[in-house]
Design an enzyme around this catalytic site. Structure first.
Site, PDB file in Angstrom:
ATOM      1  N   LYS A   1     -19.913  11.184  18.540  1.00 53.50           N
ATOM      2  CA  LYS A   1     -19.145  12.209  17.831  1.00 53.50           C
ATOM      3  C   LYS A   1     -20.068  13.234  17.181  1.00 53.50           C
ATOM      4  CE  LYS A   1     -14.853   9.649  16.877  1.00 53.50           C
ATOM      5  NZ  LYS A   1     -13.941  10.543  17.606  1.00 53.50           N
TER       6      LYS A   1
ATOM      7  N   ASP B   1      -8.303  11.510  11.479  1.00 53.70           N
ATOM      8  CA  ASP B   1      -9.027  10.387  12.065  1.00 53.70           C
ATOM      9  C   ASP B   1      -8.142   9.144  12.130  1.00 53.70           C
ATOM     10  OD1 ASP B   1     -10.975   7.840  11.540  1.00 53.70           O
ATOM     11  OD2 ASP B   1     -11.971   9.373  12.737  1.00 53.70           O
ATOM     12  N   ARG B   2      -8.110   8.520  13.298  1.00 49.29           N
ATOM     13  CA  ARG B   2      -7.221   7.392  13.532  1.00 49.29           C
ATOM     14  C   ARG B   2      -7.647   6.154  12.756  1.00 49.29           C
ATOM     15  NH1 ARG B   2      -8.703  11.616  15.454  1.00 49.29           N
ATOM     16  NH2 ARG B   2     -10.279  10.650  16.775  1.00 49.29           N
ATOM     17  N   THR B   3      -8.939   5.847  12.789  1.00 49.04           N
ATOM     18  CA  THR B   3      -9.426   4.666  12.068  1.00 49.04           C
ATOM     19  C   THR B   3      -9.195   4.821  10.573  1.00 49.04           C
ATOM     20  OG1 THR B   3     -11.077   4.076  13.741  1.00 49.04           O
ATOM     21  CG2 THR B   3     -11.481   3.311  11.503  1.00 49.04           C
TER      22      THR B   3
ATOM     23  N   CYS C   1     -13.311   2.310  23.535  1.00 52.11           N
ATOM     24  CA  CYS C   1     -13.374   3.562  22.761  1.00 52.11           C
ATOM     25  C   CYS C   1     -13.851   4.643  23.711  1.00 52.11           C
ATOM     26  CB  CYS C   1     -14.334   3.432  21.585  1.00 52.11           C
ATOM     27  SG  CYS C   1     -14.515   4.980  20.651  1.00 52.11           S
TER      28      CYS C   1
ATOM     29  N   CYS D   1      -7.520   7.822  23.798  1.00 50.78           N
ATOM     30  CA  CYS D   1      -8.017   7.358  22.499  1.00 50.78           C
ATOM     31  C   CYS D   1      -7.460   5.962  22.292  1.00 50.78           C
ATOM     32  CB  CYS D   1      -7.586   8.287  21.379  1.00 50.78           C
ATOM     33  SG  CYS D   1      -7.943   7.637  19.717  1.00 50.78           S
ATOM     34  N   ASN D   2      -8.314   4.962  22.340  1.00 49.86           N
ATOM     35  CA  ASN D   2      -7.865   3.575  22.202  1.00 49.86           C
ATOM     36  C   ASN D   2      -7.246   3.297  20.836  1.00 49.86           C
ATOM     37  OD1 ASN D   2      -9.048   1.677  24.618  1.00 49.86           O
ATOM     38  ND2 ASN D   2     -10.356   3.448  24.265  1.00 49.86           N
ATOM     39  N   THR D   3      -7.899   3.782  19.773  1.00 46.01           N
ATOM     40  CA  THR D   3      -7.447   3.473  18.417  1.00 46.01           C
ATOM     41  C   THR D   3      -6.022   3.953  18.177  1.00 46.01           C
ATOM     42  OG1 THR D   3      -9.739   3.724  17.683  1.00 46.01           O
ATOM     43  CG2 THR D   3      -8.048   3.626  15.975  1.00 46.01           C
TER      44      THR D   3
END
Length: 245
Positions: free
Chosen positions: A168, A48-50, A197, A84-86
């Site tokens: 999600k 997970d990016r965040t 997002c 994917c912006n993050t």
């Protein structure tokens, strides 16, 4: 000359499927051969990016996504799109792993807003905590001479719940969460809002959004098609369906 497009997807899988579908729908084509060649890596097990950003545990994510970029280079991709912006917080590190140009969705989205709405002075950003806290859109807006604005703490919880609990989680999304966050940004004086997002891009497939909302995924779709040497077909019907603020 047509060029092969590489896509690093799976973040999340539904958003990637919509990205592929939008490229197909918005390529000006009358036969199979008019479409662009694509290589899609739907890397659903990508960390997970965040979480990588907020915990500082960035190496597992970077190892996975840079390997994907190198794989796409070996497969002949001329450009890489990452819906994917993050993940764009890591763009410099990812780009350093490959000679293939990676399309900068963040900068392209800000540029698109200003090219189509030149009077905009303040842009609201609706994205993950990772996107907000790393300031990727802040920097892009500052570079472009406009102000980036984010939801307050309560409204940002709505955004995160819309992304993680709803989209999600395989749901179509709770409109009230989106509307509360949108009204919060409008209350802060924003002239436009970037849907930053790709899960919110999925939400937009099910519900109309205000006409001053610009979908970063749509911008990436357009840029990916044009850079691949194909003609872009504007989605005029959906552009008209947005509600007035």
């Amino acid at each position: 000359m047509r060029k092969k497009l590489g896509i690093i997807g799976g973040m999340g899988p539904e958003a990637s499927s919509f990205f592929y579908a939008r490229i197909t729908a918005r390529t000006m084509a009358s036969r199979d051969q008019d479409h662009i060649d694509m290589v899609i890596l739907s890397h659903a097990t990508m960390p997970d990016r965040t979480e990588a950003i907020l915990t500082g545990q960035k190496k597992p994510f970077l190892d996975a996504i840079t390997e994907d970029a190198r794989t796409l280079e070996k497969l002949g991709a001329a450009n890489i799109a990452i819906p994917c912006n993050t993940s764009h917080y890591f763009l410099e590190d990812i780009q350093a792993a490959t000679s293939v140009p990676i399309i900068n969705m963040v900068e392209e989205s800000v540029r698109y807003v200003l090219e189509n709405h030149p009077d905009v002075k303040k842009i609201g950003i609706m994205g993950t905590d990772g996107t907000i806290q790393t300031g990727t859109y802040y920097r892009a807006c500052e570079k472009a001479g406009v102000i980036a604005c984010v939801p307050d703490e309560e409204a940002q919880r709505d955004v995160m719940s819309l992304i993680y609990d709803d989209i999600k989680g395989g749901k179509t999304g709770d409109r009230s969460k989106f509307e509360r966050a949108y009204r919060n940004l409008m209350g802060q004086g924003c002239d436009a809002v970037i849907l930053a997002c790709t899960e919110i891009s999925v939400f937009k497939e099910y519900y109309p959004v205000p006409v001053n909302c610009v979908d970063a995924m749509d911008v990436l779709v357009r840029e990916a098609i044009l850079r691949s040497g194909a003609a872009y077909r504007p989605d005029e019907e959906k552009n008209r369906r947005g509600v007035q603020r």
